[in-house]
Design a protein around this motif. Structure first.
Motif, PDB file in Angstrom:
ATOM      1  N   ARG A   1       4.586  18.185 -18.434  1.00 27.11           N
ATOM      2  CA  ARG A   1       3.634  19.056 -19.130  1.00 27.11           C
ATOM      3  C   ARG A   1       3.970  20.521 -18.928  1.00 27.11           C
ATOM      4  NH1 ARG A   1       1.852  14.295 -18.704  1.00 27.11           N
ATOM      5  NH2 ARG A   1       0.086  13.462 -19.899  1.00 27.11           N
ATOM      6  N   ARG A   2       4.483  20.850 -17.752  1.00 29.04           N
ATOM      7  CA  ARG A   2       4.895  22.246 -17.515  1.00 29.04           C
ATOM      8  C   ARG A   2       6.110  22.601 -18.372  1.00 29.04           C
ATOM      9  NH1 ARG A   2       4.008  20.098 -12.256  1.00 29.04           N
ATOM     10  NH2 ARG A   2       2.011  20.820 -11.399  1.00 29.04           N
ATOM     11  N   VAL A   3       7.059  21.681 -18.465  1.00 27.80           N
ATOM     12  CA  VAL A   3       8.246  21.927 -19.296  1.00 27.80           C
ATOM     13  C   VAL A   3       7.831  22.071 -20.754  1.00 27.80           C
ATOM     14  CG1 VAL A   3      10.365  20.878 -20.196  1.00 27.80           C
ATOM     15  CG2 VAL A   3       9.890  20.822 -17.746  1.00 27.80           C
ATOM     16  N   ALA A   4       6.952  21.192 -21.224  1.00 31.27           N
ATOM     17  CA  ALA A   4       6.489  21.276 -22.613  1.00 31.27           C
ATOM     18  C   ALA A   4       5.798  22.614 -22.872  1.00 31.27           C
ATOM     19  CB  ALA A   4       5.545  20.118 -22.928  1.00 31.27           C
TER      20      ALA A   4
ATOM     21  N   VAL B   1       0.835  -1.203   0.000  1.00 28.34           N
ATOM     22  CA  VAL B   1       0.000   0.000   0.000  1.00 28.34           C
ATOM     23  C   VAL B   1       0.870   1.254   0.000  1.00 28.34           C
ATOM     24  CG1 VAL B   1      -1.627   1.363   1.371  1.00 28.34           C
ATOM     25  CG2 VAL B   1      -1.990  -1.095   1.092  1.00 28.34           C
ATOM     26  N   VAL B   2       1.912   1.261   0.840  1.00 25.41           N
ATOM     27  CA  VAL B   2       2.821   2.415   0.878  1.00 25.41           C
ATOM     28  C   VAL B   2       3.501   2.595  -0.477  1.00 25.41           C
ATOM     29  CG1 VAL B   2       4.888   3.367   1.949  1.00 25.41           C
ATOM     30  CG2 VAL B   2       3.191   2.201   3.361  1.00 25.41           C
ATOM     31  N   VAL B   3       3.911   1.470  -1.094  1.00 22.65           N
ATOM     32  CA  VAL B   3       4.540   1.536  -2.421  1.00 22.65           C
ATOM     33  C   VAL B   3       3.583   2.186  -3.421  1.00 22.65           C
ATOM     34  CG1 VAL B   3       5.318   0.149  -4.392  1.00 22.65           C
ATOM     35  CG2 VAL B   3       6.128  -0.380  -2.098  1.00 22.65           C
ATOM     36  N   ALA B   4       2.312   1.785  -3.408  1.00 31.60           N
ATOM     37  CA  ALA B   4       1.329   2.328  -4.354  1.00 31.60           C
ATOM     38  C   ALA B   4       1.145   3.832  -4.166  1.00 31.60           C
ATOM     39  CB  ALA B   4      -0.005   1.609  -4.179  1.00 31.60           C
ATOM     40  N   VAL B   5       1.055   4.283  -2.904  1.00 33.09           N
ATOM     41  CA  VAL B   5       0.850   5.705  -2.632  1.00 33.09           C
ATOM     42  C   VAL B   5       2.062   6.527  -3.060  1.00 33.09           C
ATOM     43  CG1 VAL B   5       0.537   7.411  -0.796  1.00 33.09           C
ATOM     44  CG2 VAL B   5      -0.771   5.272  -0.751  1.00 33.09           C
ATOM     45  N   VAL B   6       3.252   6.071  -2.658  1.00 37.88           N
ATOM     46  CA  VAL B   6       4.472   6.824  -2.973  1.00 37.88           C
ATOM     47  C   VAL B   6       4.735   6.804  -4.481  1.00 37.88           C
ATOM     48  CG1 VAL B   6       6.958   6.957  -2.581  1.00 37.88           C
ATOM     49  CG2 VAL B   6       5.437   6.356  -0.697  1.00 37.88           C
ATOM     50  N   ARG B   7       4.453   5.670  -5.132  1.00 36.04           N
ATOM     51  CA  ARG B   7       4.665   5.564  -6.577  1.00 36.04           C
ATOM     52  C   ARG B   7       3.727   6.512  -7.333  1.00 36.04           C
ATOM     53  NH1 ARG B   7       3.512   1.498 -10.783  1.00 36.04           N
ATOM     54  NH2 ARG B   7       5.390   1.198 -12.032  1.00 36.04           N
ATOM     55  N   THR B   8       2.482   6.604  -6.875  1.00 34.56           N
ATOM     56  CA  THR B   8       1.536   7.536  -7.491  1.00 34.56           C
ATOM     57  C   THR B   8       2.014   8.975  -7.340  1.00 34.56           C
ATOM     58  OG1 THR B   8      -0.313   6.038  -7.054  1.00 34.56           O
ATOM     59  CG2 THR B   8      -0.851   8.352  -7.464  1.00 34.56           C
ATOM     60  N   ALA B   9       2.531   9.310  -6.165  1.00 32.42           N
ATOM     61  CA  ALA B   9       3.046  10.671  -5.933  1.00 32.42           C
ATOM     62  C   ALA B   9       4.200  10.985  -6.882  1.00 32.42           C
ATOM     63  CB  ALA B   9       3.498  10.812  -4.485  1.00 32.42           C
ATOM     64  N   SER B  10       5.081  10.016  -7.106  1.00 33.33           N
ATOM     65  CA  SER B  10       6.221  10.245  -8.012  1.00 33.33           C
ATOM     66  C   SER B  10       5.728  10.535  -9.433  1.00 33.33           C
ATOM     67  CB  SER B  10       7.151   9.034  -8.014  1.00 33.33           C
ATOM     68  OG  SER B  10       6.542   7.912  -8.643  1.00 33.33           O
ATOM     69  N   ARG B  11       4.691   9.841  -9.859  1.00 28.82           N
ATOM     70  CA  ARG B  11       4.167  10.058 -11.203  1.00 28.82           C
ATOM     71  C   ARG B  11       3.460  11.401 -11.338  1.00 28.82           C
ATOM     72  NH1 ARG B  11       5.814   5.392 -11.218  1.00 28.82           N
ATOM     73  NH2 ARG B  11       5.824   3.964 -12.996  1.00 28.82           N
ATOM     74  N   VAL B  12       2.706  11.763 -10.318  1.00 27.48           N
ATOM     75  CA  VAL B  12       2.032  13.067 -10.356  1.00 27.48           C
ATOM     76  C   VAL B  12       3.060  14.189 -10.464  1.00 27.48           C
ATOM     77  CG1 VAL B  12       0.654  14.687  -9.006  1.00 27.48           C
ATOM     78  CG2 VAL B  12      -0.031  12.284  -9.140  1.00 27.48           C
ATOM     79  N   LEU B  13       4.130  14.094  -9.708  1.00 28.58           N
ATOM     80  CA  LEU B  13       5.145  15.144  -9.701  1.00 28.58           C
ATOM     81  C   LEU B  13       5.919  15.185 -11.021  1.00 28.58           C
ATOM     82  CD1 LEU B  13       6.449  14.697  -6.050  1.00 28.58           C
ATOM     83  CD2 LEU B  13       5.254  16.686  -6.953  1.00 28.58           C
ATOM     84  N   ILE B  14       6.434  14.044 -11.452  1.00 26.32           N
ATOM     85  CA  ILE B  14       7.314  14.033 -12.627  1.00 26.32           C
ATOM     86  C   ILE B  14       6.527  14.214 -13.920  1.00 26.32           C
ATOM     87  CG2 ILE B  14       8.905  12.607 -13.976  1.00 26.32           C
ATOM     88  CD1 ILE B  14       9.979  11.489 -11.375  1.00 26.32           C
ATOM     89  N   LEU B  15       5.409  13.507 -14.075  1.00 29.43           N
ATOM     90  CA  LEU B  15       4.621  13.663 -15.297  1.00 29.43           C
ATOM     91  C   LEU B  15       3.969  15.044 -15.359  1.00 29.43           C
ATOM     92  CD1 LEU B  15       2.934  10.146 -15.594  1.00 29.43           C
ATOM     93  CD2 LEU B  15       4.998  10.991 -16.714  1.00 29.43           C
ATOM     94  N   GLY B  16       3.596  15.573 -14.193  1.00 30.15           N
ATOM     95  CA  GLY B  16       3.064  16.941 -14.178  1.00 30.15           C
ATOM     96  C   GLY B  16       4.108  17.947 -14.630  1.00 30.15           C
ATOM     97  N   ASN B  17       5.352  17.747 -14.177  1.00 28.45           N
ATOM     98  CA  ASN B  17       6.425  18.650 -14.591  1.00 28.45           C
ATOM     99  C   ASN B  17       6.705  18.537 -16.086  1.00 28.45           C
ATOM    100  OD1 ASN B  17       6.761  19.735 -12.080  1.00 28.45           O
ATOM    101  ND2 ASN B  17       8.492  18.435 -11.507  1.00 28.45           N
TER     102      ASN B  17
END
Length: 622
Positions: A96-99, A78-94
């Motif tokens: 789109r900002r960079v683009a 469960v912790v892996v799923a939560v932390v992994r989701t946070a990493s994707r929100v941060l990096i994939l969100g960035n």
């Protein structure tokens, strides 16, 4: 490889803006991978506990141990799923900002480039870079960075644990990796070259679509549908074939990576199982090794995507930053030497404009026209030759000449849409190169021959340069340009949406709308480049009569085919092959009985014949 690193390096200023959130995302990846790698150890320990259990320990001990292990594994997952989701929100969100930042940066550069850039490079090639290449760059700074960080962390953690668990099996299981990476690198280089060629073909295809849509009236009038479709299909097939070639190279990476994971699994199953049978290692450790290999199977398969996207991204970055590398031919003067627009005499001294050979002009890759006559491509063209004049404040200068004589080029130079050497053009004693571009264009009104309207209401098009203008001011400008007489032909009058490029209006109506736009701006220096060429004679005469009063006190340059438009000018220049062959007032030029007088006689005779026959004619026909 060095060139690829250089292209990636140009992304750093955009990535650096989001370094903190990206670092947090990377930390989340490390935490999630570390916990993910811990799960097989927990499973291995649970299996070892089960293997060591005996009936003497009691059934409760077995059940409690199993529940404790299950809860610990489930909680970790469960912790892996939560932390992994946070990493994707941060990096994939960035990503789109960079683009978005890169898109705005490139668009800002496009706005600062001279009009000559857009004459040399088709719109399709530019749009392909800003839209399609940027989409690949977004994948590069999003999923690719995410996968690289995650895979490196996973390989690092798994390698350490696997070496501690069974060094011999680990070394043999990973031995094929260098060979596979070498093959993948060769395929990736082909992907990069093929991707650049495919993207260029897409730009060519986009240019063709833009050209066909813009020229639909001509295509239908001349029944060119079949030939136009054939040209489109030729470009579409080329783009398809190049894309298929890239796809085939990318497809080869998938079995390569699958073969790698299968070979490693075979080593662990065979050698590891043999060692378990001989008692050299226990069942729990062997099971953990299999689970670690299963963990590495997914990242190994994504390596194909990562490698191909890295190469495609390098090709797209190179194409995208081609725009950024284009020299700004009409640059802003440095702040220290910038001078204000000084009302005064407009002086042109020895203006010469030379177009270098087409082959020597800077083009984006894929933009150089094909199939041109080699002699034409390598030929230098002199458009203006030693043109000089002095126009005092409030005076009107007329410029006439046959098509191709250099009239429009002169107008573009004065409007600061064409670069000019220092000391050639000045206003009020100030070199135009020392005046800020924004200030120059705020003080100068330029109406080009090809009027461009945007897909918005007619009123909004007229008020484009002054969006705060009130309705009454817009209506006065429209009346002065004689466009008010046509408003009853439009469904919503001034509020009618004119369509893309003003497609719902006639050529004369578009020109009058552009003229009304400049009337509303109320500029000190006016440059009118054959703005009545598509207007009928009687409407043009009405506009000219009103224009004479409006121009009083304004310095004006009127370029025209129609000599009656310049007969009240303080001086008229007659251009031929880029050179001034006659100059003087209307009366002086008629008295000289030269080219101007000859052209005047011919136009007056033509107008008289049309009036006798009851025909309307445009300025281009006079």
């Amino acid at each position: 490889m060095t060139a690829m690193k250089a292209e990636y390096g140009r992304l750093w200023p955009f990535l650096r803006r989001y370094l903190s959130s990206t670092s947090i995302g990377a930390l989340c990846i490390l935490v999630s991978v570390g916990l993910k790698v811990w799960i097989p150890l927990l499973i291995g320990e649970a299996l070892e506990d089960f293997e060591r259990w005996s009936p003497a320990d009691g059934r409760d001990a077995l059940v409690s141990g199993a529940i404790r292990s299950a809860l610990l594994i489930a909680g970790t997952a469960v912790v892996v799923a939560v932390v992994r989701t946070a990493s994707r929100v941060l990096i994939l969100g960035n990503s789109r900002r960079v683009a978005a930042d890169v898109r705005e940066y490139i668009f800002d550069k496009l706005l600062r480039l001279a009009p000559s850039f857009f004459l040399r490079n088709p719109a399709g090639q530019v749009m392909s870079r800003v839209i399609n290449d940027l989409r690949i760059v977004q994948s590069l700074v999003g999923p690719v960075i995410l996968y690289i960080a995650e895979n490196l962390a996973l390989f690092g953690f798994c390698l350490v644990v696997m070496l501690r668990t069974d060094p011999l099996v680990t070394v043999l299981a990973l031995a094929p990796y260098p060979f596979f990476f070498f093959q993948a690198r060769r395929l990736a280089l082909r992907i990069q070259l093929g991707s650049a060629e495919a993207q260029s073909a897409l730009g060519d295809l986009s240019s063709k679509v833009d050209e066909s849509l813009s020229g639909q009236h001509v295509i239908k009038t001349m029944a060119l549908e079949d030939s136009d479709l054939a040209m489109f299909e030729s470009r579409a097939r080329r783009y398809r074939d190049l894309n298929l070639r890239v796809t085939k190279q990318r497809a080869k990476l998938i079995p390569l990576m699958l073969g790698l994971t299968s070979l490693s699994t075979l080593v662990v199953l065979g050698l590891g199982g043999w060692r378990v049978a001989r008692g050299e290692t226990d069942f729990g450790r062997w099971s953990a090794m299999l689970m670690y290999l299963a963990m590495l199977a997914g990242p190994t398969r994504t390596l194909g995507f990562v490698i191909s996207t890295l190469r495609r991204g390098a090709a797209s970055l190179q194409r995208l930053f081609e725009i950024d590398d284009t020299e700004v031919e009409i640059a802003e003067p440095p702040p220290a030497s910038r001078k204000p627009f000084t009302p005064g005499a407009l002086v042109v001294d020895g203006l010469t404009v030379v177009h270098p050979p087409i082959a020597d002009q800077p083009h984006l890759e894929g933009s150089l026209p094909e199939g041109l006559d080699p002699e034409f491509v390598d030929r230098e063209r002199t458009v203006l030759r030693d043109v000089s004049f002095r126009l005092e404040p409030g005076q009107v200068l007329g410029v006439v000449g046959h098509t191709g004589s250099g009239k429009t080029t002169l107008a573009r130079v004065l409007a600061r849409q064409w670069p000019v050497a220092r000391g050639v053009v000045s206003i009020g004693g100030t070199d135009v190169n020392d005046v800020g571009l924004a200030e120059w264009r705020r003080r100068v009104g330029f109406v080009p021959q090809e009027a461009f309207l945007f897909s918005r209401s007619l009123a909004d098009n007229v008020a484009l340069g002054r969006p705060d203008a009130d309705r009454a001011e817009v209506e006065r400008a429209v009346e002065r340009s004689q466009l008010a007489n046509d408003l009853d032909q439009l469904p919503e009058g001034l509020d009618t949406v004119v369509g893309e490029r003003g497609v719902n209006l006639s050529g004369g109506q578009r020109q009058r709308a552009a003229l009304a736009r400049v009337f509303l701006l109320d500029r000190e220096l006016l440059i009118l480049d054959d703005t009545l060429s598509a207007v009928d004679t009687h409407t043009a005469d009405a506009i000219l009569a009103d224009l004479e009063a409006y121009l009083a006190g304004r310095t004006t340059v009127i370029v025209s085919h129609r000599l009656s438009a310049v007969k009240h000018a303080d001086e008229v220049l007659v251009l031929e092959d880029g050179a001034v062959v006659e100059r003087g007032t209307h009366d002086q030029l008629l008295a000289a009985r030269g080219r101007y007088a000859e052209l005047w006689t011919k136009q007056e005779r033509h107008v008289a014949d049309c009036d006798e026959l009851g025909l309307e004619l445009s300025s281009e026909e006079t």
